[in-house]
Design a protein around this motif. Structure first.
Motif, PDB file in Angstrom:
ATOM      1  N   ILE A 126      15.356  -5.884 -60.386  1.00 23.13           N
ATOM      2  CA  ILE A 126      15.453  -7.382 -60.616  1.00 23.13           C
ATOM      3  C   ILE A 126      16.341  -7.567 -61.765  1.00 23.13           C
ATOM      4  CG2 ILE A 126      14.274  -9.497 -60.976  1.00 23.13           C
ATOM      5  CD1 ILE A 126      11.692  -8.016 -59.356  1.00 23.13           C
ATOM      6  N   VAL A 127      16.050  -7.141 -62.946  1.00 21.40           N
ATOM      7  CA  VAL A 127      16.644  -7.544 -64.149  1.00 21.40           C
ATOM      8  C   VAL A 127      18.196  -7.252 -64.011  1.00 21.40           C
ATOM      9  CG1 VAL A 127      17.322  -6.814 -66.799  1.00 21.40           C
ATOM     10  CG2 VAL A 127      14.749  -7.400 -65.799  1.00 21.40           C
ATOM     11  N   ASP A 128      18.627  -6.139 -63.465  1.00 23.64           N
ATOM     12  CA  ASP A 128      20.082  -5.821 -63.187  1.00 23.64           C
ATOM     13  C   ASP A 128      20.908  -6.789 -62.256  1.00 23.64           C
ATOM     14  OD1 ASP A 128      19.639  -3.774 -65.125  1.00 23.64           O
ATOM     15  OD2 ASP A 128      19.389  -2.105 -63.615  1.00 23.64           O
ATOM     16  N   ARG A 129      20.151  -7.280 -61.582  1.00 23.56           N
ATOM     17  CA  ARG A 129      20.831  -8.418 -60.598  1.00 23.56           C
ATOM     18  C   ARG A 129      20.827  -9.847 -60.935  1.00 23.56           C
ATOM     19  NH1 ARG A 129      17.454  -9.633 -56.663  1.00 23.56           N
ATOM     20  NH2 ARG A 129      15.598  -8.146 -56.733  1.00 23.56           N
ATOM     21  N   HIS A 130      20.372  -9.843 -62.226  1.00 22.26           N
ATOM     22  CA  HIS A 130      20.372 -11.013 -62.794  1.00 22.26           C
ATOM     23  C   HIS A 130      21.133 -11.089 -64.176  1.00 22.26           C
ATOM     24  CE1 HIS A 130      18.046 -13.199 -59.667  1.00 22.26           C
ATOM     25  NE2 HIS A 130      17.146 -12.257 -60.054  1.00 22.26           N
ATOM     26  N   ALA A 131      22.328 -11.517 -64.341  1.00 25.33           N
ATOM     27  CA  ALA A 131      23.090 -11.283 -65.489  1.00 25.33           C
ATOM     28  C   ALA A 131      22.656 -12.126 -66.782  1.00 25.33           C
ATOM     29  CB  ALA A 131      24.598 -11.361 -65.297  1.00 25.33           C
ATOM     30  N   HIS A 132      21.883 -13.256 -66.346  1.00 26.67           N
ATOM     31  CA  HIS A 132      21.230 -14.178 -67.608  1.00 26.67           C
ATOM     32  C   HIS A 132      20.087 -13.706 -68.029  1.00 26.67           C
ATOM     33  CE1 HIS A 132      19.753 -15.256 -63.555  1.00 26.67           C
ATOM     34  NE2 HIS A 132      18.850 -16.005 -64.099  1.00 26.67           N
ATOM     35  N   VAL A 133      19.540 -12.302 -67.694  1.00 24.49           N
ATOM     36  CA  VAL A 133      18.347 -11.919 -68.701  1.00 24.49           C
ATOM     37  C   VAL A 133      18.904 -11.521 -69.741  1.00 24.49           C
ATOM     38  CG1 VAL A 133      16.445 -10.430 -68.671  1.00 24.49           C
ATOM     39  CG2 VAL A 133      17.138 -11.320 -66.503  1.00 24.49           C
TER      40      VAL A 133
ATOM     41  N   GLU B  87      21.161 -20.923 -64.748  1.00 24.54           N
ATOM     42  CA  GLU B  87      22.005 -21.538 -65.466  1.00 24.54           C
ATOM     43  C   GLU B  87      21.443 -21.388 -66.998  1.00 24.54           C
ATOM     44  OE1 GLU B  87      20.074 -22.904 -63.829  1.00 24.54           O
ATOM     45  OE2 GLU B  87      18.920 -24.418 -64.869  1.00 24.54           O
ATOM     46  N   ARG B  88      20.081 -20.692 -66.912  1.00 28.14           N
ATOM     47  CA  ARG B  88      19.464 -20.624 -68.178  1.00 28.14           C
ATOM     48  C   ARG B  88      19.221 -19.074 -68.582  1.00 28.14           C
ATOM     49  NH1 ARG B  88      15.617 -24.494 -69.491  1.00 28.14           N
ATOM     50  NH2 ARG B  88      15.480 -26.435 -67.948  1.00 28.14           N
ATOM     51  N   HIS B  89      19.468 -18.805 -69.954  1.00 21.10           N
ATOM     52  CA  HIS B  89      19.061 -17.396 -70.319  1.00 21.10           C
ATOM     53  C   HIS B  89      17.549 -17.313 -70.195  1.00 21.10           C
ATOM     54  CE1 HIS B  89      22.874 -17.926 -72.210  1.00 21.10           C
ATOM     55  NE2 HIS B  89      22.625 -18.956 -72.980  1.00 21.10           N
ATOM     56  N   ALA B  90      17.385 -15.983 -69.874  1.00 14.48           N
ATOM     57  CA  ALA B  90      15.812 -15.845 -69.766  1.00 14.48           C
ATOM     58  C   ALA B  90      15.503 -14.664 -70.577  1.00 14.48           C
ATOM     59  CB  ALA B  90      15.740 -15.268 -67.930  1.00 14.48           C
ATOM     60  N   LEU B  91      14.152 -14.961 -71.028  1.00 12.05           N
ATOM     61  CA  LEU B  91      13.206 -13.861 -71.780  1.00 12.05           C
ATOM     62  C   LEU B  91      12.036 -13.679 -71.094  1.00 12.05           C
ATOM     63  CD1 LEU B  91      12.811 -12.272 -74.394  1.00 12.05           C
ATOM     64  CD2 LEU B  91      11.477 -14.418 -75.126  1.00 12.05           C
ATOM     65  N   ILE B  92      12.113 -12.324 -70.612  1.00 11.17           N
ATOM     66  CA  ILE B  92      10.876 -11.846 -69.850  1.00 11.17           C
ATOM     67  C   ILE B  92       9.819 -11.186 -70.686  1.00 11.17           C
ATOM     68  CG2 ILE B  92       9.880 -10.273 -68.111  1.00 11.17           C
ATOM     69  CD1 ILE B  92      12.891 -10.182 -66.913  1.00 11.17           C
ATOM     70  N   CYS B  93       8.548 -11.834 -70.635  1.00  7.24           N
ATOM     71  CA  CYS B  93       7.276 -11.211 -71.665  1.00  7.24           C
ATOM     72  C   CYS B  93       6.328 -10.689 -70.761  1.00  7.24           C
ATOM     73  CB  CYS B  93       6.626 -12.377 -72.372  1.00  7.24           C
ATOM     74  SG  CYS B  93       8.146 -13.301 -73.390  1.00  7.24           S
ATOM     75  N   LEU B  94       5.760  -9.434 -71.048  1.00  6.84           N
ATOM     76  CA  LEU B  94       4.672  -8.874 -70.615  1.00  6.84           C
ATOM     77  C   LEU B  94       3.946  -7.838 -71.455  1.00  6.84           C
ATOM     78  CD1 LEU B  94       5.977  -5.650 -68.116  1.00  6.84           C
ATOM     79  CD2 LEU B  94       7.120  -6.605 -70.116  1.00  6.84           C
TER      80      LEU B  94
ATOM     81  N   LEU C 118       8.844 -13.215 -60.501  1.00  5.35           N
ATOM     82  CA  LEU C 118       9.898 -12.988 -61.401  1.00  5.35           C
ATOM     83  C   LEU C 118      11.362 -13.108 -61.060  1.00  5.35           C
ATOM     84  CD1 LEU C 118      11.254 -11.948 -64.144  1.00  5.35           C
ATOM     85  CD2 LEU C 118      10.991  -9.728 -63.187  1.00  5.35           C
ATOM     86  N   ASP C 119      11.520 -12.743 -59.596  1.00  3.66           N
ATOM     87  CA  ASP C 119      12.719 -12.734 -58.882  1.00  3.66           C
ATOM     88  C   ASP C 119      13.071 -14.304 -58.451  1.00  3.66           C
ATOM     89  OD1 ASP C 119      15.157 -11.694 -58.040  1.00  3.66           O
ATOM     90  OD2 ASP C 119      14.357 -11.603 -55.992  1.00  3.66           O
ATOM     91  N   ALA C 120      12.056 -14.957 -58.235  1.00  5.59           N
ATOM     92  CA  ALA C 120      12.263 -16.582 -57.806  1.00  5.59           C
ATOM     93  C   ALA C 120      12.500 -17.581 -58.808  1.00  5.59           C
ATOM     94  CB  ALA C 120      10.944 -16.929 -57.084  1.00  5.59           C
ATOM     95  N   ALA C 121      11.922 -16.936 -59.966  1.00  8.98           N
ATOM     96  CA  ALA C 121      12.165 -17.867 -61.312  1.00  8.98           C
ATOM     97  C   ALA C 121      13.495 -17.376 -61.752  1.00  8.98           C
ATOM     98  CB  ALA C 121      11.194 -17.450 -62.345  1.00  8.98           C
TER      99      ALA C 121
END
Ligand SMILES: [Fe+2]
Length: 250
Positions: free
Chosen positions: A177-184, A144-151, A135-138
């Motif tokens: 991890i989510v909090d470190r990536h503002a594009h989630v 530059e991309r908005h992210a949607l995480i599915c589980l 997840l972190d690597a992705a």
């Protein structure tokens, strides 16, 4: 630019036997009815997000049936496992030109990341170190991309004590991890057999009804709801906005 439009199909609980029932409901029939309603709405679909507990008993025929039942939607199927899925069978059975198990999807200016939160023999969820690393690597690979995480499992309590004992047991690691990536922009899951829509630090948190039976929200102990089968549509906009709603079977 038109938004990307996905349909979330979750907790289908299909059986190896064609007429398998869960609490008296024929799960293949109810999925077929949901698919018919999605088709009748007539909107374009960029993909189906199949967020776990796709099989109830984990056999290859149930996964083949899933692909057959979703075929009328003519859309790629993105699958991840739930606690009822047989992990060894899952990836083998759900392989094909229109079916992807796990991994990521890059589409327009979005990245969708499909996580495996299933632990063999357990009902609750857990993300292993390799999934956190993936997840972190992705997310680092596509800032530059908005992210949607599915589980499959809920990363926050939904308000039913019995069900929240069965949530993701290491959600703090996910949110670190989510909090470190503002594009989630969003996290989407199944497992809870009910609709849920909240926001945490501008990240949309979404859960959805099953295509078969539903659990009554806000209950201390296991309680079935009398809501019909359902699904969620999700539109991912170029500016990072998510528009979404749940549809119930007519
Ligand atoms: Fe589940």
């Amino acid at each position: 630019m038109d938004p990307l439009r996905f349909i979330q199909i979750t907790d289908t609980h299909l059986f190896d036997r064609a007429e398998g029932t869960l609490r008296g409901l024929d799960t293949a029939q109810s999925l077929a009815a949901v698919v018919a309603q999605v088709r009748a709405r007539g909107s374009h679909i960029d993909g189906i997000l199949a967020t776990g507990d796709l099989s109830h008993d984990g056999g290859t025929p149930s996964y083949r049936r899933l692909v057959q039942l979703l075929a009328p939607l003519h859309a790629p199927i993105y699958c991840l496992p739930g606690n009822h899925d047989a992990l060894g069978v899952f990836a083998c059975a759900l392989k094909g030109s229109q079916v992807q198990s796990g991994g990521c999807l890059l589409a327009d200016n979005w990245q969708l990341i499909f996580l495996d939160s299933a632990l063999p023999g357990a009902v609750h969820g857990h993300l292993r170190p390799a999934e956190f690393a993936r997840l972190d690597a992705a997310l680092r690979g596509h800032p530059e991309r908005h992210a949607l995480i599915c589980l499959h499992h809920q990363p926050i309590p939904v308000g039913s004590a019995w069900l929240d004992k069965l949530m993701l047991d290491n959600a703090a690691g996910l949110f670190e991890i989510v909090d470190r990536h503002a594009h989630v922009r969003g996290i989407l899951w199944g497992h809870v057999h009910q609709s849920f829509d909240a926001t945490r630090n501008r990240v949309r948190l979404l859960a959805s009804p099953s295509t078969c039976i539903q659990f009554k929200p806000g209950c201390a102990d296991f309680t079935l709801d009398d809501q019909p089968p359902g699904y969620r549509w999700v539109e991912l906009h170029a500016d990072g906005n998510i528009t979404t709603d749940v549809e119930w079977l007519d």
